[in-house]
Design a protein around this motif. Structure first.
Motif, PDB file in Angstrom:
ATOM      1  N   PRO A 151       0.826  -1.210   0.000  1.00 47.72           N
ATOM      2  CA  PRO A 151       0.000   0.000   0.000  1.00 47.72           C
ATOM      3  C   PRO A 151       0.857   1.255   0.000  1.00 47.72           C
ATOM      4  CG  PRO A 151       0.022  -0.987   2.178  1.00 47.72           C
ATOM      5  CD  PRO A 151       0.756  -1.935   1.270  1.00 47.72           C
ATOM      6  N   PHE A 153      -0.728   4.143   0.687  1.00 49.27           N
ATOM      7  CA  PHE A 153      -1.486   5.042   1.561  1.00 49.27           C
ATOM      8  C   PHE A 153      -1.244   4.656   3.011  1.00 49.27           C
ATOM      9  CE2 PHE A 153      -5.276   6.026   4.037  1.00 49.27           C
ATOM     10  CZ  PHE A 153      -5.459   7.369   3.763  1.00 49.27           C
ATOM     11  N   PRO A 155      -2.653   5.203   6.812  1.00 47.39           N
ATOM     12  CA  PRO A 155      -3.822   5.750   7.517  1.00 47.39           C
ATOM     13  C   PRO A 155      -3.418   6.741   8.594  1.00 47.39           C
ATOM     14  CG  PRO A 155      -3.376   3.526   8.264  1.00 47.39           C
ATOM     15  CD  PRO A 155      -2.450   3.776   7.107  1.00 47.39           C
ATOM     16  N   THR A 477      -7.006   1.697  -0.815  1.00 51.58           N
ATOM     17  CA  THR A 477      -7.043   2.598   0.341  1.00 51.58           C
ATOM     18  C   THR A 477      -7.649   1.906   1.549  1.00 51.58           C
ATOM     19  OG1 THR A 477      -7.257   4.503  -1.151  1.00 51.58           O
ATOM     20  CG2 THR A 477      -7.858   4.828   1.151  1.00 51.58           C
ATOM     21  N   THR A 478      -8.752   1.206   1.340  1.00 55.46           N
ATOM     22  CA  THR A 478      -9.361   0.464   2.450  1.00 55.46           C
ATOM     23  C   THR A 478      -8.414  -0.616   2.962  1.00 55.46           C
ATOM     24  OG1 THR A 478     -11.540   0.863   1.472  1.00 55.46           O
ATOM     25  CG2 THR A 478     -11.389  -0.871   3.128  1.00 55.46           C
ATOM     26  N   ARG A 481      -5.721   0.981   5.087  1.00 55.19           N
ATOM     27  CA  ARG A 481      -6.233   1.432   6.379  1.00 55.19           C
ATOM     28  C   ARG A 481      -6.364   0.280   7.376  1.00 55.19           C
ATOM     29  NH1 ARG A 481     -11.601   4.760   5.232  1.00 55.19           N
ATOM     30  NH2 ARG A 481     -11.499   4.939   7.521  1.00 55.19           N
ATOM     31  N   GLU A 500     -12.582   8.939   6.137  1.00 52.52           N
ATOM     32  CA  GLU A 500     -12.057   8.282   4.945  1.00 52.52           C
ATOM     33  C   GLU A 500     -10.546   8.096   4.991  1.00 52.52           C
ATOM     34  OE1 GLU A 500     -13.390   9.976   1.280  1.00 52.52           O
ATOM     35  OE2 GLU A 500     -15.362  10.502   2.069  1.00 52.52           O
ATOM     36  N   GLU A 501      -9.901   8.498   6.079  1.00 58.17           N
ATOM     37  CA  GLU A 501      -8.445   8.389   6.173  1.00 58.17           C
ATOM     38  C   GLU A 501      -7.968   7.708   7.451  1.00 58.17           C
ATOM     39  OE1 GLU A 501      -7.415  12.526   3.739  1.00 58.17           O
ATOM     40  OE2 GLU A 501      -7.092  12.412   5.900  1.00 58.17           O
ATOM     41  N   GLU A 529     -14.965   4.369  -1.446  1.00 58.56           N
ATOM     42  CA  GLU A 529     -13.831   4.269  -2.368  1.00 58.56           C
ATOM     43  C   GLU A 529     -14.281   3.960  -3.791  1.00 58.56           C
ATOM     44  OE1 GLU A 529      -9.415   2.145  -2.625  1.00 58.56           O
ATOM     45  OE2 GLU A 529     -10.735   1.785  -0.914  1.00 58.56           O
TER      46      GLU A 529
END
Length: 565
Positions: A151, A153, A155, A477-478, A481, A500-501, A529
């Motif tokens: 990932p 991203f 969180p 993204t999910t 996280r 959402e973050e 998403e």
């Protein structure tokens, strides 16, 4: 004579001095790192989707052997071999960077070369020249694209909420129950408006979206997103009510069962293509599986298990009484049999002594009388021996045949009064113990059994459509996280469902009765998403009910409705 020892000592000293030179020197970490600096910086391996090799000029003729490169001093001043390798690495790194930032990745069939292509990427049979790095392309091309699942991203770690008051929990319950009703109405109305005008279920919208809007272009998928979003809100509101009271209100969960079937029908019968959309169908199956597991877990914990404990205690007491009665019956039967044997073997009454018995022993007409040690024993001694040979506690029948109870229940049958193991008759009597259930508890047991089977059925379907690898490919993204979280399994109340973050958590095992909150949080993140690709804005874009004004036109309106931290 004096020179020989000196020569031998010198030779031994020379051999001993040369012996350490033959040993292999152990490299230190600093020397290894310094030697590795010759290779230069290590870059990413070549991606698996390299272009195929160019075709041969003549297919019938064998390929000529690759000529060896000759030493050219003029080229040494212009360039070296290391820049050639670094350039190739840079180009591969640029290509890999481009491949990583353009989802989705190629299908699984494109991740591995075919056997024909792999055969062309063999190692060179000739030895490499001095200072040249061997290009092992075969081993590089067989590596899986590991970076495609890493990932990018990270969180955001929000401050912990801590303990939430019951008043705040009730407000969240009311809020998301109302949001679920709005989304359900909008999803149904929008879905009916997507049918052709000639369809019997076509119902036009009173305020249709503009023709150039995403809600007009993707009306069918937006309607289904609203339905699954409504399901998440309904399940989350009911879970909040349970979680705030550490219980499970089974009567309220019945109200969501019909809508669960409706959502599954819309995501199953309609056009659902690809893993990305089928993952939402797996989410619906997972929500139902966790609901059923929560119901049967709390039913077993609060109703079934305590009632069965009381019933089993009564059952064991009745088994003890019946086994004691059977033991008394057996003892009475043995005593009666022993009495009959003693009466049947009793000696005949003694007669008067014959004259011969009182005659002197030296009489000519006397008959010799033998004692019990030899000859014919007398009657009194034989009867005494028979009675003495009978034991006071006759042995019980051994468990040679099938018994009335299984082996794991024999330990619950009490032993006899003499401390020995229960006999077959006692076990058979204990097996006659019974217990009765009322209609309410019998129906609860039936629901318990059905809940276990149904939960397993739902989770079996869920894991076919929704897994962590699928989330990594289509909901990165999910996925990030969840895998980058610092939360634990018992902190379902910590995240804000509208965030959402923030951090999430992959739902654990449904058999624990918990985890439904994590499923709802994950489902909301998945809807948000995938909804970004279709312009989905949640509550802001719902079709209003008759007599109610629209909620607004800005996506920020829905975010302001989230519970304040």
């Amino acid at each position: 004579m004096t020179g020989q020892p000196s020569s031998s000592s010198s030779s031994s000293s020379s051999s001993s001095s040369s012996h350490p030179k033959l040993k292999k020197r152990k490299w230190t970490r600093e020397q290894l790192l310094k030697s590795l600096e010759i290779l230069g910086p290590l870059t990413a391996p070549l991606p698996p989707d390299l272009p195929p090799s160019p075709p041969c000029s003549r297919s019938n003729s064998p390929a000529p052997p690759a000529p060896k490169r000759k030493y050219d001093p003029s080229q040494e001043s212009e360039t070296t071999k290391r820049p050639r390798i670094s350039n190739a690495s840079d180009s591969s790194a640029q290509h890999h960077h481009y491949h990583y930032h353009h989802p989705p990745p190629p299908p699984p069939t494109a991740l591995h070369r075919s056997s024909n292509q792999t055969a062309n990427l063999t190692l060179r049979s000739e030895p490499s020249e001095e200072g040249e790095v061997r290009e092992e392309t075969a081993s590089i091309s067989s590596r899986p694209p590991a970076l495609s699942l890493i990932p990018s991203f990270v969180p955001v770690r929000r401050p912990r909420r801590g303990k939430i008051s019951p008043v705040d929990f009730d407000a969240m319950h009311q809020k998301y129950h109302h949001a679920g009703r709005l989304l359900k109405f909008s999803g149904d109305a929008r879905f009916w408006s997507t049918y052709p005008a000639s369809h019997k279920e076509y119902r036009p919208l009173s305020h249709p979206p503009p023709p150039n809007s995403s809600y007009h272009k993707y009306g069918a998928i937006i309607a289904r997103l609203e339905l699954v979003d409504a399901l998440v809100c309904f399940a989350y509101s009911l879970w909040i009510k349970d979680y705030s009271r550490a219980s499970c209100f089974r009567e309220t969960w019945v109200t969501i069962e019909a809508f669960l079937g409706w959502c599954k029908n819309k995501w199953t019968t309609e056009d659902t293509f690809g893993e990305r959309e089928k993952a939402l169908l797996g989410l619906i199956w997972m929500i139902e599986g966790f609901i059923r597991a929560r119901k049967f877990y709390y039913a077993a914990k609060q109703v079934v298990d305590p009632e069965l404990d009381r019933t089993w205690a009564k059952m064991k007491a009745e088994m003890a009484v019946l086994s004691r009665e059977a033991e008394k019956t057996e003892m009475n039967g043995i005593a009666g049999t022993a009495g009959q044997l003693s009466l049947g073997s009793q000696a005949t009454p003694q007669m008067l002594p014959s004259p011969a018995s009182i005659a002197p022993s030296n009489s000519a007409n006397s008959t010799p009388i033998t004692n019990s040690a030899g000859g014919t024993p007398n009657t009194n001694s034989s009867s005494t021996t028979l009675v003495a040979s009978q034991p006071s506690n006759p042995p019980r029948s051994a468990h040679t045949g099938p018994v009335a109870l299984p082996s794991h229940l024999l330990a619950h049958v009490p032993n006899g009064s003499d401390g020995r193991a229960p006999s077959t008759g006692m076990i058979a009597a204990a097996a006659e113990a019974t217990a009765s259930f009322g209609p309410t508890f019998t129906f609860t047991l039936k629901e318990q059994s059905n809940g276990v089977v149904s939960a397993g059925y739902c989770m079996d379907h869920a894991q076919k459509c929704l897994t962590l690898p699928i989330l990594a490919r289509h909901y990165p993204t999910t996925f990030a996280r969840m895998v980058g979280t610092s939360l634990s399994a018992h902190e379902e109340h910590e995240p804000d469902i509208e965030d959402e973050e923030g951090e999430l958590f992959w739902p654990g095992q449904c058999v624990t009765g918990e985890g439904l909150g994590w499923v709802c949080l994950m489902g909301k993140a998945m809807v948000k998403e995938i909804g970004r690709d279709f312009g989905y804005i949640g509550l802001t874009g719902v079709v209003p009910k008759p007599g109610e004004p629209p909620l607004g036109t800005s996506p920020a309106d829905s975010s302001r409705q989230s519970v304040q931290r």
